[in-house]
Each structure stands twice: as structure tokens, then as C-alpha cells.
Design a protein around this motif. Structure first.
Motif, PDB file in Angstrom:
ATOM      1  N   ALA A  58       4.332   4.497 -12.192  1.00  0.00           N
ATOM      2  CA  ALA A  58       3.633   3.304 -11.722  1.00  0.00           C
ATOM      3  C   ALA A  58       3.810   3.242 -10.209  1.00  0.00           C
ATOM      4  O   ALA A  58       4.938   3.292  -9.703  1.00  0.00           O
ATOM      5  CB  ALA A  58       4.194   2.054 -12.381  1.00  0.00           C
ATOM      6  N   TRP A  59       2.690   3.131  -9.474  1.00  0.00           N
ATOM      7  CA  TRP A  59       2.747   3.219  -8.011  1.00  0.00           C
ATOM      8  C   TRP A  59       2.606   1.867  -7.321  1.00  0.00           C
ATOM      9  O   TRP A  59       3.332   1.562  -6.386  1.00  0.00           O
ATOM     10  CB  TRP A  59       1.653   4.166  -7.504  1.00  0.00           C
ATOM     11  CG  TRP A  59       1.870   5.582  -7.930  1.00  0.00           C
ATOM     12  CD1 TRP A  59       1.387   6.189  -9.058  1.00  0.00           C
ATOM     13  CD2 TRP A  59       2.675   6.566  -7.270  1.00  0.00           C
ATOM     14  NE1 TRP A  59       1.821   7.482  -9.129  1.00  0.00           N
ATOM     15  CE2 TRP A  59       2.607   7.757  -8.041  1.00  0.00           C
ATOM     16  CE3 TRP A  59       3.421   6.564  -6.087  1.00  0.00           C
ATOM     17  CZ2 TRP A  59       3.269   8.925  -7.676  1.00  0.00           C
ATOM     18  CZ3 TRP A  59       4.078   7.737  -5.723  1.00  0.00           C
ATOM     19  CH2 TRP A  59       4.000   8.894  -6.508  1.00  0.00           C
ATOM     20  N   LYS A  60       1.665   1.060  -7.764  1.00  0.00           N
ATOM     21  CA  LYS A  60       1.426  -0.229  -7.107  1.00  0.00           C
ATOM     22  C   LYS A  60       0.495  -1.068  -7.977  1.00  0.00           C
ATOM     23  O   LYS A  60      -0.067  -0.583  -8.960  1.00  0.00           O
ATOM     24  CB  LYS A  60       0.801  -0.018  -5.726  1.00  0.00           C
ATOM     25  CG  LYS A  60      -0.458   0.851  -5.732  1.00  0.00           C
ATOM     26  CD  LYS A  60      -0.895   1.193  -4.315  1.00  0.00           C
ATOM     27  CE  LYS A  60      -2.045   2.190  -4.312  1.00  0.00           C
ATOM     28  NZ  LYS A  60      -2.427   2.578  -2.925  1.00  0.00           N
ATOM     29  N   ALA A  79       8.291  -4.057  -3.743  1.00  0.00           N
ATOM     30  CA  ALA A  79       9.257  -3.579  -2.746  1.00  0.00           C
ATOM     31  C   ALA A  79       8.904  -2.166  -2.272  1.00  0.00           C
ATOM     32  O   ALA A  79       9.641  -1.582  -1.467  1.00  0.00           O
ATOM     33  CB  ALA A  79      10.661  -3.594  -3.330  1.00  0.00           C
ATOM     34  N   GLY A  80       7.792  -1.616  -2.788  1.00  0.00           N
ATOM     35  CA  GLY A  80       7.359  -0.285  -2.373  1.00  0.00           C
ATOM     36  C   GLY A  80       8.086   0.844  -3.060  1.00  0.00           C
ATOM     37  O   GLY A  80       8.164   1.953  -2.527  1.00  0.00           O
ATOM     38  N   ARG A  81       8.629   0.576  -4.273  1.00  0.00           N
ATOM     39  CA  ARG A  81       9.372   1.605  -5.010  1.00  0.00           C
ATOM     40  C   ARG A  81       8.575   2.049  -6.238  1.00  0.00           C
ATOM     41  O   ARG A  81       8.527   1.317  -7.243  1.00  0.00           O
ATOM     42  CB  ARG A  81      10.735   1.066  -5.455  1.00  0.00           C
ATOM     43  CG  ARG A  81      11.713   0.798  -4.330  1.00  0.00           C
ATOM     44  CD  ARG A  81      13.103   0.486  -4.872  1.00  0.00           C
ATOM     45  NE  ARG A  81      13.129  -0.774  -5.618  1.00  0.00           N
ATOM     46  CZ  ARG A  81      13.389  -1.962  -5.080  1.00  0.00           C
ATOM     47  NH1 ARG A  81      13.646  -2.063  -3.766  1.00  0.00           N
ATOM     48  NH2 ARG A  81      13.401  -3.056  -5.816  1.00  0.00           N
ATOM     49  N   PRO A  82       7.928   3.203  -6.195  1.00  0.00           N
ATOM     50  CA  PRO A  82       7.259   3.726  -7.399  1.00  0.00           C
ATOM     51  C   PRO A  82       8.271   3.885  -8.528  1.00  0.00           C
ATOM     52  O   PRO A  82       9.451   4.189  -8.287  1.00  0.00           O
ATOM     53  CB  PRO A  82       6.719   5.082  -6.951  1.00  0.00           C
ATOM     54  CG  PRO A  82       6.650   4.992  -5.461  1.00  0.00           C
ATOM     55  CD  PRO A  82       7.788   4.113  -5.046  1.00  0.00           C
ATOM     56  N   ALA A  83       7.812   3.688  -9.760  1.00  0.00           N
ATOM     57  CA  ALA A  83       8.728   3.672 -10.902  1.00  0.00           C
ATOM     58  C   ALA A  83       8.328   4.692 -11.955  1.00  0.00           C
ATOM     59  O   ALA A  83       7.157   4.780 -12.341  1.00  0.00           O
ATOM     60  CB  ALA A  83       8.764   2.280 -11.524  1.00  0.00           C
ATOM     61  N   ASP A 115       7.201  -5.417 -11.591  1.00  0.00           N
ATOM     62  CA  ASP A 115       6.514  -6.088 -10.479  1.00  0.00           C
ATOM     63  C   ASP A 115       7.380  -6.091  -9.222  1.00  0.00           C
ATOM     64  O   ASP A 115       6.909  -5.788  -8.119  1.00  0.00           O
ATOM     65  CB  ASP A 115       6.186  -7.539 -10.849  1.00  0.00           C
ATOM     66  CG  ASP A 115       5.000  -7.646 -11.791  1.00  0.00           C
ATOM     67  OD1 ASP A 115       4.252  -6.668 -11.916  1.00  0.00           O
ATOM     68  OD2 ASP A 115       4.841  -8.726 -12.406  1.00  0.00           O
ATOM     69  N   ASN A 116       8.646  -6.426  -9.389  1.00  0.00           N
ATOM     70  CA  ASN A 116       9.548  -6.517  -8.238  1.00  0.00           C
ATOM     71  C   ASN A 116       9.724  -5.165  -7.552  1.00  0.00           C
ATOM     72  O   ASN A 116       9.746  -5.076  -6.320  1.00  0.00           O
ATOM     73  CB  ASN A 116      10.906  -7.067  -8.682  1.00  0.00           C
ATOM     74  CG  ASN A 116      10.824  -8.519  -9.112  1.00  0.00           C
ATOM     75  OD1 ASN A 116       9.939  -9.257  -8.677  1.00  0.00           O
ATOM     76  ND2 ASN A 116      11.743  -8.938  -9.968  1.00  0.00           N
ATOM     77  N   ASP A 165       0.842  -1.189   0.000  1.00  0.00           N
ATOM     78  CA  ASP A 165       0.000   0.000   0.000  1.00  0.00           C
ATOM     79  C   ASP A 165       0.883   1.248   0.000  1.00  0.00           C
ATOM     80  O   ASP A 165       1.185   1.830   1.044  1.00  0.00           O
ATOM     81  CB  ASP A 165      -0.926   0.004   1.218  1.00  0.00           C
ATOM     82  CG  ASP A 165      -1.951   1.131   1.140  1.00  0.00           C
ATOM     83  OD1 ASP A 165      -2.146   1.658   0.033  1.00  0.00           O
ATOM     84  OD2 ASP A 165      -2.537   1.471   2.180  1.00  0.00           O
ATOM     85  N   VAL A 166       1.319   1.648  -1.183  1.00  0.00           N
ATOM     86  CA  VAL A 166       2.201   2.807  -1.339  1.00  0.00           C
ATOM     87  C   VAL A 166       1.345   4.063  -1.507  1.00  0.00           C
ATOM     88  O   VAL A 166       0.518   4.134  -2.419  1.00  0.00           O
ATOM     89  CB  VAL A 166       3.120   2.632  -2.562  1.00  0.00           C
ATOM     90  CG1 VAL A 166       3.938   3.898  -2.803  1.00  0.00           C
ATOM     91  CG2 VAL A 166       4.035   1.435  -2.364  1.00  0.00           C
ATOM     92  N   PRO A 167       1.515   5.072  -0.665  1.00  0.00           N
ATOM     93  CA  PRO A 167       0.748   6.311  -0.823  1.00  0.00           C
ATOM     94  C   PRO A 167       1.290   7.123  -2.001  1.00  0.00           C
ATOM     95  O   PRO A 167       2.489   7.372  -2.089  1.00  0.00           O
ATOM     96  CB  PRO A 167       0.977   7.038   0.506  1.00  0.00           C
ATOM     97  CG  PRO A 167       2.302   6.539   0.981  1.00  0.00           C
ATOM     98  CD  PRO A 167       2.409   5.111   0.504  1.00  0.00           C
TER      99      PRO A 167
END
Length: 333
Positions: A137-139, A108-112, A103-104, A13-15
Motif C-alpha cells: 500500500a503506497w498512498k 506519514a509517507g511510509r509504504p506498507a 491510514d497513519n 505524494d509518495v513515489p
């Protein structure tokens, strides 16, 4: 799932920090920097990336065989390099491998930060390829079949199916060629300085002046000389309409990005007072006016029965002179 993967771990759950913006790259980078704790305006991000550019591109046998891009190439990389953030696009030849890597990062909670072709993004419903479009891309969506992304002026997050996003991340259309290009830093810990701002302004001015027939201010002369070829193109009204859109409508913030760059200069004058003292803000606003006038000529031309070669040529020259006045002054900073 793609790449032979059967399961993806529970969605993190990345804000998100997305707010609607004007240009894809500058708004996406602003969002990513804010996620990592550095709060900058979109215009400031655009300026740090030396975002102004002029590139004349020929793509034969297409609906738009002549295209004039008004943003610099490699803008995204330069924002981070100017700030002192280690930067490298991750790229792949295989779409499944690129999707698995995304996906990875997300799990891992890293937006791209991603580069995409809007043709493949369902929410655009575009019949025209337009690569090099930056999104974040957030989650994963809860069903794990889609990715939640943010995009420029659209509020909130948008679901994009994995298959569509995988296609969008690859393009062989010049000048924006990308092979799954992705940047997902673990952390960012930098500060803005007057020297970084000065370097960004000087680098942008140098790149505009030290170009060639297809890049920089000199490309405007090439465009003007090439107008007879534009006129000879059977569907020249669409050619003019598309050129107008690229300058005024397609994520530029108006005036071929020059209006947004004016804001950057105005904001930066609080750090470097000589920016305003040297008249750079005023000169850039005049350049913005010139680009908007050219865009109006292109739009009106696209609705005309005859190709307005003389009027467009004069408008291009007006832009060239305004750009030169700004660049020559900025190089004295």
C-alpha cells in the motif's frame, strides 16, 4: 470513514518503485527495499527469505480439501531478518483499528507491506479464497475513499476501496492466517554480505530436510500416500487443476518457485563462487524440471476421465529425489 474517523489529512505524494514481478511476496519486498534505497532483484529477495517450501494442508469441507503449498511459511519475515532489519508484523483483532493504523502510516509517507486474501481484492474477481497474498500500500487515492496498492505482475498502482482492503487483510484460512498484518518501516539501512547469503541457503536447505509429515520433503511422501483420498474426492479434476496452478501458475515464476530460486543461486555465485563450483545451480534447475513435470501430470490428469494415480505418484517421487539431491549438496556449503 472506518473507525469513526471523519477526515484524513492531505494525501502524501509518495513515489512508488513498483515494477511487475512474478511472485507477490518477493516483488513486494523488492519494491519496498528499493523505496528505502536497497536495490535487489526479485529472485535475490526470494532467496534471502529462504522461500522454498513444501506444505501439505488439509482443509475439510471445502472445494480444495487437500492443498500443497510450494513456498515456505514466514517468507516475508525471513527476508528482513536475514538482512538484519528489525521486523515485526503489526496485527489487530479489530478491522477498523487495522485500517486506521494503515491510514497513519500512509499519511506519514511510509509504504506498507500487507498480507491479503485475494478473494476480497476486487481486481482479482476470485471465487476462491487464497490468503497470504502480499501487496504494498503506497498512498491514499485523492478521494480518500481508496488506497493505491501495487501487486505482482500488474503495472502501476491499483485503487482498492477501504472497505474491501479492510476485509482482505484478515484471514482465518490455514496455513496463511493473518489479522491485518502490516509492516511499514521508517527506514532501512543494510547491506548484503556473503555470510547472509550463505545463511539463507543453509536455512532453506535445513527447513526442507528437517520437516515432518506435513512440512518439507517428507510431506511429498504424505502426498503420494494420500493420492487414493484425492481420487475418492468427487471433484478430483478441480483438485488436480488447482494443484497444477499452485505449482506452475499462481505467482511462482514456474516450477514451484524453483526456477526463480535457480536465478538466485546463479546470481549469488558471484558472491559465493562455491555455489556454482558445488553444482547447486544445476541441481536446483533439475529440481525445477521435476516440479514442472509434476505440474504437467496434474494438468493432464485434470482433463482425463480417470484419475492417473500411478503417473502422479511417480512424478511426486521424481520431485522428492531431485529435492533431496539438491538439499544434501547445499548443506555442505
Amino acid at each position: 470513514m472506518h473507525g469513526g474517523k471523519q477526515d484524513i489529512p492531505s494525501t502524501v505524494d509518495v513515489p512508488h518503485t513498483h515494477r511487475p514481478g512474478r511472485h507477490c511476496g518477493s516483488s513486494a519486498i523488492r519494491d519496498l527495499l528499493e523505496f528505502h534505497g536497497l536495490n535487489l532483484t526479485e529472485a535475490f529477495c526470494f532467496g534471502l527469505g529462504a522461500g522454498l517450501g513444501i506444505t501439505y494442508v488439509e482443509i475439510p469441507d471445502t472445494a480444495t480439501p487437500f492443498i500443497v503449498h510450494v513456498r515456505s511459511m514466514g517468507f516475508e519475515e525471513r527476508v528482513f531478518s536475514t538482512l538484519g532489519v528489525p521486523f515485526r508484523w503489526e496485527t489487530w483483532q479489530d478491522k477498523s483499528a487495522a485500517a486506521d493504523a494503515l491510514d497513519n502510516h500512509l499519511e506519514a509517507g511510509r509504504p506498507a507491506l500487507l498480507l491479503t486474501d485475494i478473494y476480497h481484492l476486487p481486481y482479482f474477481k476470485s471465487s476462491t479464497h487464497f490468503p497470504g497474498h502480499a501487496i504494498v500500500a503506497w498512498k491514499h487515492a485523492r478521494d480518500k475513499m481508496s488506497v493505491l496498492v501495487s501487486d505482482t505482475e500488474r503495472p502501476g498502482l491499483i485503487e482498492v476501496p477501504h472497505s474491501k482492503l479492510s476485509e482482505a487483510r484478515f484471514s482465518l484460512s490455514p496455513p496463511f492466517i493473518h489479522h491485518g498484518s502490516l509492516f511499514a518501516p521508517e527506514y532501512i539501512d543494510v547491506q548484503v554480505s556473503a555470510e547472509k547469503v550463505r545463511n539463507a541457503i543453509l536455512n532453506n536447505a535445513q527447513s526442507l530436510k528437517q520437516g515432518n509429515q506435513k512440512k518439507g520433503i517428507e510431506a511429498l511422501t504424505t502426498w503420494k500416500q494420500d493420492l487414493p483420498r484425492w481420487k475418492a474426492f468427487e471433484k478430483w479434476p478441480w483438485l488436480l487443476r488447482f494443484a497444477y496452478q499452485v505449482i506452475e501458475k499462481r505467482g511462482t515464476g514456474g516450477s514451484g518457485f524453483r526456477a526463480m530460486y535457480s536465478e538466485f543461486l546463479d546470481e549469488s555465485s558471484g558472491i559465493l563462487p562455491e555455489i556454482k563450483n558445488m553444482g547447486l545451480v544445476v541441481l536446483m534447475r533439475r529440481s525445477a524440471t521435476a516440479w514442472s513435470y509434476l505440474a504437467d501430470c496434474l494438468r493432464e490428469g485434470s482433463e482425463s476421465e480417470t484419475f492417473p494415480e500411478k503417473k502422479i505418484g511417480e512424478a511426486i517421487e521424481y520431485v522428492r529425489e531431485a529435492e533431496l539431491r539438491y538439499v544434501n549438496a547445499a548443506l555442505e556449503l
